[in-house]
Motif scaffolding. Structure first.
Motif, PDB file in Angstrom:
ATOM      1  N   GLU A  45       0.829  -1.201   0.000  1.00 54.16           N
ATOM      2  CA  GLU A  45       0.000   0.000   0.000  1.00 54.16           C
ATOM      3  C   GLU A  45       0.868   1.257   0.000  1.00 54.16           C
ATOM      4  N   VAL A  47       2.207   4.680   1.186  1.00 55.45           N
ATOM      5  CA  VAL A  47       2.349   5.398   2.450  1.00 55.45           C
ATOM      6  C   VAL A  47       2.433   6.901   2.175  1.00 55.45           C
ATOM      7  N   TYR A  59      -0.325  11.491   1.166  1.00 56.69           N
ATOM      8  CA  TYR A  59      -0.185  10.538   2.256  1.00 56.69           C
ATOM      9  C   TYR A  59      -1.442   9.695   2.385  1.00 56.69           C
ATOM     10  N   THR A  60      -1.245   8.450   2.785  1.00 55.47           N
ATOM     11  CA  THR A  60      -2.404   7.663   3.126  1.00 55.47           C
ATOM     12  C   THR A  60      -2.959   8.178   4.454  1.00 55.47           C
ATOM     13  N   ASP A  61      -4.265   8.056   4.651  1.00 54.36           N
ATOM     14  CA  ASP A  61      -4.910   8.689   5.802  1.00 54.36           C
ATOM     15  C   ASP A  61      -4.315   8.238   7.133  1.00 54.36           C
ATOM     16  N   SER A  62      -3.927   6.975   7.216  1.00 56.80           N
ATOM     17  CA  SER A  62      -3.497   6.437   8.507  1.00 56.80           C
ATOM     18  C   SER A  62      -2.162   7.002   8.995  1.00 56.80           C
ATOM     19  N   VAL A  63      -1.413   7.674   8.126  1.00 54.77           N
ATOM     20  CA  VAL A  63      -0.124   8.222   8.560  1.00 54.77           C
ATOM     21  C   VAL A  63      -0.100   9.742   8.564  1.00 54.77           C
ATOM     22  N   LYS A  64      -1.161  10.366   8.123  1.00 52.62           N
ATOM     23  CA  LYS A  64      -1.188  11.836   8.084  1.00 52.62           C
ATOM     24  C   LYS A  64      -0.968  12.410   9.474  1.00 52.62           C
ATOM     25  N   ARG A  66       1.681  12.083  11.164  1.00 52.60           N
ATOM     26  CA  ARG A  66       2.726  11.320  11.860  1.00 52.60           C
ATOM     27  C   ARG A  66       3.969  11.118  10.985  1.00 52.60           C
ATOM     28  N   LYS A  86       3.027   3.125  15.532  1.00 54.22           N
ATOM     29  CA  LYS A  86       2.037   2.222  16.106  1.00 54.22           C
ATOM     30  C   LYS A  86       2.350   0.803  15.658  1.00 54.22           C
ATOM     31  N   GLU A  88       0.532  -1.195  14.161  1.00 58.79           N
ATOM     32  CA  GLU A  88      -0.004  -1.417  12.811  1.00 58.79           C
ATOM     33  C   GLU A  88       0.864  -0.810  11.708  1.00 58.79           C
ATOM     34  N   ASP A  89       1.904  -0.079  12.076  1.00 56.48           N
ATOM     35  CA  ASP A  89       2.875   0.416  11.091  1.00 56.48           C
ATOM     36  C   ASP A  89       3.931  -0.640  10.756  1.00 56.48           C
TER      37      ASP A  89
END
Length: 121
Positions: A45, A47, A59-64, A66, A86, A88-89
């Motif tokens: 995916e 990043v 950026y993908t939403d989950s890393v915005k 960070r 996290k 999940e990273d």
């Protein structure tokens, strides 16, 4: 052509890492650069991605908020600063290069071999 990632490792949740990707064998300044990741049992995916001049990022939403992608065209290197990590990273992180700007975040022309990031307490 070579893309060589470095900087991966093991870190506790909340920690930080900085990945680097050194490029050679092509005109780095004309290529958009991206970081992708692949977690165990999952697909690769996006990043983060950056255009050749560095003016546009994605950026993908989950890393915005960070993660931050940056590049140094004088050093032919792209970076990924990862903060507040996290579990999940956890994944293998790959850098990719794509000539041009249209759809700069997909359809890479070149890939590195990846560097493993493990986030665990």
């Amino acid at each position: 052509v070579q893309l060589v990632e470095s900087g991966g490792g093991s870190v506790q949740p909340g920690g930080s890492l900085r990945l680097s990707c050194a490029a050679s064998g092509f005109t780095f300044s004309t290529y958009a650069m991206s970081w992708y990741r692949q977690a165990p049992g999952k697909g690769r995916e996006l990043v983060a991605a950056m255009t050749s001049a560095g003016g546009i990022t994605k950026y993908t939403d989950s890393v915005k908020g960070r993660f931050t992608i940056s590049r140094d065209n004088a050093k032919n290197t792209v970076y990924l600063q990862m903060n507040s990590l996290k579990p999940e990273d956890t994944a293998v992180y790959y850098c990719g290069a794509k000539l041009g700007s249209f759809g700069y975040w997909y359809g890479m022309d070149y890939w590195g071999k990846g560097t493993l990031v493990t986030v665990s307490s």
